[in-house]
Design an enzyme around this catalytic site. Structure first.
Site, PDB file in Angstrom:
ATOM      1  N   LYS A   1      21.211  -0.591   2.290  1.00 12.28           N
ATOM      2  CA  LYS A   1      20.720  -1.387   1.165  1.00 12.28           C
ATOM      3  C   LYS A   1      21.828  -2.261   0.589  1.00 12.28           C
ATOM      4  CE  LYS A   1      17.061   1.846  -0.186  1.00 12.28           C
ATOM      5  NZ  LYS A   1      16.513   2.713  -1.265  1.00 12.28           N
TER       6      LYS A   1
ATOM      7  N   THR B   1       0.814  -1.216   0.000  1.00 15.76           N
ATOM      8  CA  THR B   1       0.000   0.000   0.000  1.00 15.76           C
ATOM      9  C   THR B   1       0.847   1.266   0.000  1.00 15.76           C
ATOM     10  OG1 THR B   1      -0.174  -0.018   2.423  1.00 15.76           O
ATOM     11  CG2 THR B   1      -1.902  -1.171   1.181  1.00 15.76           C
ATOM     12  N   GLY B   2       2.154   1.112  -0.113  1.00 18.24           N
ATOM     13  CA  GLY B   2       3.037   2.275  -0.125  1.00 18.24           C
ATOM     14  C   GLY B   2       3.078   2.959  -1.481  1.00 18.24           C
ATOM     15  N   ALA B   3       3.873   4.015  -1.570  1.00 23.52           N
ATOM     16  CA  ALA B   3       3.928   4.841  -2.775  1.00 23.52           C
ATOM     17  C   ALA B   3       4.416   4.072  -3.997  1.00 23.52           C
ATOM     18  CB  ALA B   3       4.836   6.051  -2.536  1.00 23.52           C
TER      19      ALA B   3
ATOM     20  N   ARG C   1      -0.800  -6.372   7.178  1.00 20.16           N
ATOM     21  CA  ARG C   1      -0.951  -6.550   8.616  1.00 20.16           C
ATOM     22  C   ARG C   1      -2.418  -6.453   9.001  1.00 20.16           C
ATOM     23  NH1 ARG C   1       3.315  -2.893   8.492  1.00 20.16           N
ATOM     24  NH2 ARG C   1       1.916  -1.206   9.082  1.00 20.16           N
TER      25      ARG C   1
END
Length: 318
Positions: free
Chosen positions: A144, A13-15, A36
């Site tokens: 990263k 649901t993130g960008a 979640r």
């Protein structure tokens, strides 16, 4: 891989995650999203105002209506991760930067599940093995890079996605701080404005990610997205905007030493954004030669993909 690839998106649901989900659905792949249930929301620092109108609840409802399989789970719940991974072929993590180091838990779950054909760790930016970024961006890139090394040590099949600069961060305001639209009088440009940068819309990141997910040619490679019409100097970008509005902007060139000082004295999010701009516009971190042994170029693999050009993207602001 088979024509249909079962794809699991973490952070759906993130960008960026939402665009990967929709691209997977559009491509006809069985698509799974880990969500979640009644979980505690993780506070997220905001770099830019999100250009996504749906709430999380609305988005998940749309996913269900579109055939996306919603799986209850969490990065911190090992059993739920393993269970979810066992149902898919490819795992794509689009978690935010505060969860980068938590990807060690995903690596462990993938290792235990033993079936994943490919893992995309959460990167979606400059190549973290090819950069000269300043803090606070450097720390994130180094986190990263550590995840990359852990993936390789674990023998997990991977693709590292290097898409460089989102239009939402760089183009919606021509990299001007504290504004959400391009300037119409004067524009501040880091350095001399003649260093090439690579720009891409978030939706196109989704498209290319899903293309790479289902392609064996990207296996154990870094996948670089530098699209010909979007591989531009900042002076070229400003010229495109000037042509659209029929006006010449005052160009104020900021020397590197001044930019570095601004980064040091600014607070979040401006220090982070300035360091991102500096990495690409002055240090030229999107300018490099690829190594065919470990890299692939997106446009060479998929020359027929219709992507949004910077020129087209800027039309919405005229």
């Amino acid at each position: 891989m088979a024509e249909e690839t079962k794809i699991l998106v973490l952070g759906p649901t993130g960008a960026i995650g939402r665009h990967i989900v929709w691209a997977s659905v559009k491509a006809g792949h069985p698509t799974f999203a880990l969500v979640r249930k009644n979980g505690v929301a993780i506070p997220k620092p905001t770099l830019i105002t999100a250009a996504n109108p749906e709430s999380k609840e609305q988005l998940l409802e749309s996913y269900q209506k579109s055939g996306v399989t919603l799986l209850e789970g969490d990065i911190n719940d090992h059993a739920s991760l393993v269970k979810a991974i066992k149902q898919v072929d490819v795992v794509i993590c689009a978690a935010g930067r505060l969860l980068i180091e938590d990807q060690v838990k995903i690596i462990a779950a993938i290792k235990e599940a033993g079936n994943a054909k490919k893992f995309f760790p959460s990167e979606f930016g400059l190549d973290v093995d090819r950069h000269d970024a300043l803090e606070p961006v450097r720390e994130v890139f180094e986190e990263k890079a550590k995840i990359r090394r852990l993936i390789e040590e674990a023998g997990i099949p991977y693709t590292y996605l290097c898409c460089h600069a989102f239009t939402g961060y760089f183009m919606r305001n021509l990299s001007q701080l504290d504004t959400t639209v391009p300037p119409r009088d004067k524009v501040y440009i880091q350095g001399d404005g003649n260093v090439k940068g690579a720009y891409i819309t978030e939706a196109d990141v989704g498209t290319y990610t899903v293309k790479a997910a289902a392609d064996s040619r990207t296996l154990n490679k870094a996948f670089h997205i530098r699209l010909p019409k979007n591989y531009l100097t900042f002076n070229e970008v400003v010229s495109l905007w000037e042509k659209k509005i029929g006006k010449t902007l005052e160009r104020i060139y900021v020397p590197e030493e001044k930019v570095i000082e601004q980064i040091k004295v600014s607070s979040f999010p401006n220090n982070y954004l300035l360091a991102l701009y500096h990495s690409q516009q002055i240090r030229g971190d999107a300018v490099y030669e690829i190594d065919p042994a470990k890299d692939v170029e997106a446009y060479e693999l998929y020359p027929d993909v219709k992507y949004t050009t910077v020129d087209e993207y800027l039309n919405q602001f005229v």
